[in-house]
Design an enzyme around this catalytic site. Structure first.
Site, PDB file in Angstrom:
ATOM      1  N   GLU A   1      -6.347   6.937  -1.289  1.00  0.00           N
ATOM      2  CA  GLU A   1      -6.363   5.745  -0.440  1.00  0.00           C
ATOM      3  C   GLU A   1      -6.843   4.519  -1.198  1.00  0.00           C
ATOM      4  OE1 GLU A   1      -5.448   4.562   2.892  1.00  0.00           O
ATOM      5  OE2 GLU A   1      -4.198   6.084   2.030  1.00  0.00           O
TER       6      GLU A   1
ATOM      7  N   HIS B   1       0.828  -1.203   0.000  1.00  0.00           N
ATOM      8  CA  HIS B   1       0.000   0.000   0.000  1.00  0.00           C
ATOM      9  C   HIS B   1       0.866   1.257   0.000  1.00  0.00           C
ATOM     10  CE1 HIS B   1      -3.626   2.360   1.381  1.00  0.00           C
ATOM     11  NE2 HIS B   1      -2.676   3.127   1.894  1.00  0.00           N
ATOM     12  N   GLU B   2       1.909   1.255   0.832  1.00  0.00           N
ATOM     13  CA  GLU B   2       2.791   2.418   0.923  1.00  0.00           C
ATOM     14  C   GLU B   2       3.568   2.644  -0.377  1.00  0.00           C
ATOM     15  OE1 GLU B   2       3.067   4.788   3.281  1.00  0.00           O
ATOM     16  OE2 GLU B   2       1.260   3.763   3.892  1.00  0.00           O
TER      17      GLU B   2
ATOM     18  N   HIS C   1       1.465   4.224  -2.993  1.00  0.00           N
ATOM     19  CA  HIS C   1       1.344   5.689  -2.884  1.00  0.00           C
ATOM     20  C   HIS C   1       2.494   6.365  -3.648  1.00  0.00           C
ATOM     21  CE1 HIS C   1      -2.017   6.579  -0.264  1.00  0.00           C
ATOM     22  NE2 HIS C   1      -1.575   5.833   0.730  1.00  0.00           N
TER      23      HIS C   1
END
Ligand code: ZN
Length: 258
Positions: free
Chosen positions: A181, A119-120, A123
């Site tokens: 998100e 997820h990071e 981003h």
């Protein structure tokens, strides 16, 4: 100032609007090299301010997972484990990943930690920091952001840390937008599956996250806000992610991080 503005105007003309990996159009005003430089600077500061965990077992475990994920995006990445009870992790442009030891109590196995790291990294892959800096640039016009990155305690430095996604460290909560998100959720899920991790564990990770913190939401959720649709969206994406994982396994991707 004048030359900085002309560089900015030039960059608007050249890179003003781009498309995110999910096909969404993005406002992108900052040259990628500058965003990378800010990420590197922010990481240097964090390493000075937060104790780094040197335990071989923990570092080996986190590195193993992060390496499997970043292998799918390429580039060189530095991974640091911070000794801090905060349930948090981050990735910065410029190839930097930070994982707090507090997160290891919530992400209970390699697949769950791969969910967060995926997820990071998503981003970063989707240039969300650049987008955030670009969106607020109208307000912060003329500000020298590179020097702001070097002094995170200043007002400008603090808001920049928020935009880069590491504001919590400085008491600045600047949550990623809903759009960013869910984009990071989808891209991150694909990413961890492509690295051979089990995407089904992402569901449990987000449940653990919601139940951790003893009444107080974990730091991670304050900057990566959840909503009722997150888990449903992930479940809807699972068949695709499982397919990616199967292909990954056929390519010999069998991460076994301990
Ligand atoms: Zn996020």
């Amino acid at each position: 100032m004048r030359s900085y503005l002309s560089i900015l105007i030039f960059s608007i003309l050249v890179t003003g609007c781009t498309t995110s990996p999910t096909g969404r159009s993005q406002l992108m005003l900052m040259p990628a090299g500058e965003i990378d430089q800010m990420g590197v600077q922010a990481f240097t500061n964090l390493k000075k301010e937060t104790p780094v965990d040197k335990q071989a077992v923990t570092n080996h475990y986190v590195q193993c997972i992060a390496n499997a994920i970043t292998r799918e995006v390429g580039g060189t990445w530095e991974v640091v484990v911070f000794r801090d009870d905060a349930v948090n992790a981050f990735a910065l442009s410029g190839g930097k990943i930070g994982v707090y030891t507090g997160l290891l109590k919530v992400a209970k196995n390699q697949d769950q930690l791969a969910t967060v790291i995926g997820h990071e990294v998503a981003h970063v892959q989707a240039h969300h920091a650049n987008e955030r800096v670009s969106q607020s640039f109208a307000v912060e016009q003329g500000l020298n952001l590179i020097s702001a990155a070097a002094s995170p305690q200043s007002g400008a430095g603090q808001s920049l840390m928020g935009m880069l996604g590491v504001g919590a460290q400085y008491g600045i909560l600047m949550p990623f937008s809903r759009i960013q998100e869910s984009e990071a959720d989808m891209l991150g899920l694909d990413l961890m599956a492509r690295a051979g991790f089990d995407p089904r564990e992402s569901i449990q990770l987000w449940k653990n996250m919601a139940h951790s913190g003893g009444g107080q939401p974990p730091e991670f959720l304050s900057t990566h806000p959840s909503n009722s649709t997150r888990i449903n969206d992930l479940i809807a994406r699972l068949p695709h992610a499982l397919q990616l994982r199967q292909l990954a396994q056929q390519r010999g991707r069998h991460p076994n991080c301990k």
